[in-house]
Design a protein around this motif. Structure first.
Motif, mmCIF file in Angstrom:
data_model
loop_
_atom_site.group_PDB
_atom_site.id
_atom_site.type_symbol
_atom_site.label_atom_id
_atom_site.label_comp_id
_atom_site.label_asym_id
_atom_site.label_seq_id
_atom_site.Cartn_x
_atom_site.Cartn_y
_atom_site.Cartn_z
ATOM 1 N N MET A 1 0.850 -1.167 0.000
ATOM 2 C CA MET A 1 0.000 0.000 0.000
ATOM 3 C C MET A 1 0.899 1.233 0.000
ATOM 4 N N THR A 2 0.665 2.129 -0.913
ATOM 5 C CA THR A 2 1.457 3.342 -0.991
ATOM 6 C C THR A 2 0.840 4.415 -0.104
ATOM 7 N N ARG A 3 1.683 5.305 0.341
ATOM 8 C CA ARG A 3 1.192 6.403 1.168
ATOM 9 C C ARG A 3 0.389 7.358 0.317
ATOM 10 N N GLN A 4 -0.694 7.815 0.865
ATOM 11 C CA GLN A 4 -1.524 8.785 0.166
ATOM 12 C C GLN A 4 -1.664 10.008 1.066
ATOM 13 N N VAL A 5 -0.933 11.038 0.727
ATOM 14 C CA VAL A 5 -0.994 12.276 1.491
ATOM 15 C C VAL A 5 -2.191 13.065 0.987
ATOM 16 N N ARG A 6 -3.059 13.434 1.929
ATOM 17 C CA ARG A 6 -4.287 14.159 1.583
ATOM 18 C C ARG A 6 -4.151 15.613 2.009
ATOM 19 N N PRO A 7 -4.605 16.527 1.172
ATOM 20 C CA PRO A 7 -4.511 17.947 1.524
ATOM 21 C C PRO A 7 -5.738 18.413 2.299
ATOM 22 N N SER A 8 -5.526 19.396 3.148
ATOM 23 C CA SER A 8 -6.619 20.104 3.807
ATOM 24 C C SER A 8 -6.163 21.551 3.937
ATOM 25 N N PRO A 9 -7.057 22.477 4.236
ATOM 26 C CA PRO A 9 -6.630 23.871 4.364
ATOM 27 C C PRO A 9 -5.539 24.020 5.436
ATOM 28 N N GLY A 10 -4.368 24.405 5.020
ATOM 29 C CA GLY A 10 -3.275 24.646 5.945
ATOM 30 C C GLY A 10 -2.476 23.419 6.345
ATOM 31 N N ALA A 11 -2.757 22.247 5.745
ATOM 32 C CA ALA A 11 -2.016 21.047 6.142
ATOM 33 C C ALA A 11 -2.098 19.987 5.048
ATOM 34 N N ALA A 12 -1.174 19.063 5.134
ATOM 35 C CA ALA A 12 -1.228 17.845 4.337
ATOM 36 C C ALA A 12 -1.025 16.715 5.337
ATOM 37 N N TYR A 13 -1.755 15.621 5.187
ATOM 38 C CA TYR A 13 -1.691 14.577 6.204
ATOM 39 C C TYR A 13 -1.861 13.186 5.608
ATOM 40 N N ASP A 14 -1.331 12.234 6.340
ATOM 41 C CA ASP A 14 -1.501 10.806 6.061
ATOM 42 C C ASP A 14 -1.750 10.171 7.426
ATOM 43 N N LEU A 15 -3.008 10.087 7.806
ATOM 44 C CA LEU A 15 -3.381 9.677 9.148
ATOM 45 C C LEU A 15 -4.408 8.569 9.082
ATOM 46 N N GLY A 16 -4.184 7.521 9.833
ATOM 47 C CA GLY A 16 -5.150 6.437 9.891
ATOM 48 C C GLY A 16 -5.275 5.900 11.293
ATOM 49 N N TYR A 17 -6.493 5.489 11.652
ATOM 50 C CA TYR A 17 -6.742 4.899 12.963
ATOM 51 C C TYR A 17 -7.296 3.495 12.783
ATOM 52 N N HIS A 18 -6.788 2.581 13.590
ATOM 53 C CA HIS A 18 -7.370 1.244 13.701
ATOM 54 C C HIS A 18 -8.235 1.293 14.953
ATOM 55 N N VAL A 19 -9.550 1.158 14.764
ATOM 56 C CA VAL A 19 -10.498 1.278 15.874
ATOM 57 C C VAL A 19 -11.204 -0.064 16.052
ATOM 58 N N VAL A 20 -11.265 -0.529 17.301
ATOM 59 C CA VAL A 20 -11.962 -1.778 17.620
ATOM 60 C C VAL A 20 -12.900 -1.502 18.782
ATOM 61 N N TRP A 21 -14.165 -1.942 18.654
ATOM 62 C CA TRP A 21 -15.100 -1.841 19.767
ATOM 63 C C TRP A 21 -16.005 -3.053 19.783
ATOM 64 N N CYS A 22 -16.600 -3.306 20.942
ATOM 65 C CA CYS A 22 -17.380 -4.525 21.166
ATOM 66 C C CYS A 22 -18.756 -4.196 21.736
ATOM 67 N N PRO A 23 -19.724 -5.097 21.508
ATOM 68 C CA PRO A 23 -21.009 -4.945 22.191
ATOM 69 C C PRO A 23 -20.830 -5.127 23.704
ATOM 70 N N LYS A 24 -21.763 -4.602 24.456
ATOM 71 C CA LYS A 24 -21.741 -4.741 25.911
ATOM 72 C C LYS A 24 -21.593 -6.217 26.279
ATOM 73 N N CYS A 25 -20.704 -6.520 27.192
ATOM 74 C CA CYS A 25 -20.421 -7.885 27.663
ATOM 75 C C CYS A 25 -19.964 -8.797 26.522
ATOM 76 N N ARG A 26 -19.504 -8.212 25.455
ATOM 77 C CA ARG A 26 -19.007 -8.929 24.266
ATOM 78 C C ARG A 26 -20.003 -9.973 23.761
ATOM 79 N N ARG A 27 -21.274 -9.622 23.812
ATOM 80 C CA ARG A 27 -22.336 -10.515 23.326
ATOM 81 C C ARG A 27 -22.265 -10.625 21.814
ATOM 82 N N PRO A 28 -22.428 -11.804 21.249
ATOM 83 C CA PRO A 28 -22.349 -11.989 19.790
ATOM 84 C C PRO A 28 -23.662 -11.640 19.088
ATOM 85 N N VAL A 29 -23.979 -10.354 19.003
ATOM 86 C CA VAL A 29 -25.256 -9.902 18.448
ATOM 87 C C VAL A 29 -25.122 -9.230 17.082
ATOM 88 N N LEU A 30 -23.910 -9.220 16.513
ATOM 89 C CA LEU A 30 -23.683 -8.463 15.279
ATOM 90 C C LEU A 30 -23.681 -9.371 14.049
#
Length: 140
Positions: A1-30
């Motif tokens: 995967m190549t880096r993709q720098v994205r522009p915004s007003p006053g900045a350029a960035y390459d930022l990513g978050y790995h987010v993990v979340w679970c149902p209450k009590c880790r119940r298998p409801v999804l």
């Protein structure tokens, strides 16, 4: 995967978050219809904010998301936007979620900024979640 720098007003960035979340009590409801609707809602929320979803894996007991937000959005803000929006809509649409759980999501989540490992590594980790054997939980 190549880096993709994205522009915004006053900045350029390459930022990513790995987010993990679970149902209450880790119940298998999804699963089934809830999984499909949850994926739609996550994409809708990302589109509202102009965030790019790189990878998404909804499992019966957790959600893995690799998202590229704007740099002015903190990791907790990003996670809470997805959790709050999806909880509100899923609990309104699926009565069985209201009856099974006092709240849909647990209060905690995991967020890591992509950088210590490559974005490709995070994407492979998310894409192979359903291939991994579940670990037995250890209770004291």
């Amino acid at each position: 995967m190549t880096r993709q720098v994205r522009p915004s007003p006053g900045a350029a960035y390459d930022l990513g978050y790995h987010v993990v979340w679970c149902p209450k009590c880790r119940r298998p409801v999804l699963g089934g219809r809830v999984k499909a609707r949850l994926e739609e809602l996550i994409h809708a929320r990302a589109d509202e904010h102009g965030w790019q979803i790189v990878a998404l894996e909804v499992m019966p007991d957790r959600v893995h998301l690799f998202v590229e937000p704007h740099p002015e959005n903190s990791p907790s803000y990003v996670a809470n936007q997805f959790k709050g929006f999806t909880s509100h809509h899923l609990r309104a649409e699926c009565a069985h979620l209201r009856s099974q759980l006092p709240t849909l999501w647990s209060r905690s989540c995991f967020v890591a900024a992509v950088g210590a490992v490559s974005a490709g590594t995070v994407r492979r980790h998310i894409d192979t979640q359903d291939e991994r054997a579940p670990r037995a939980s250890v209770r004291a």
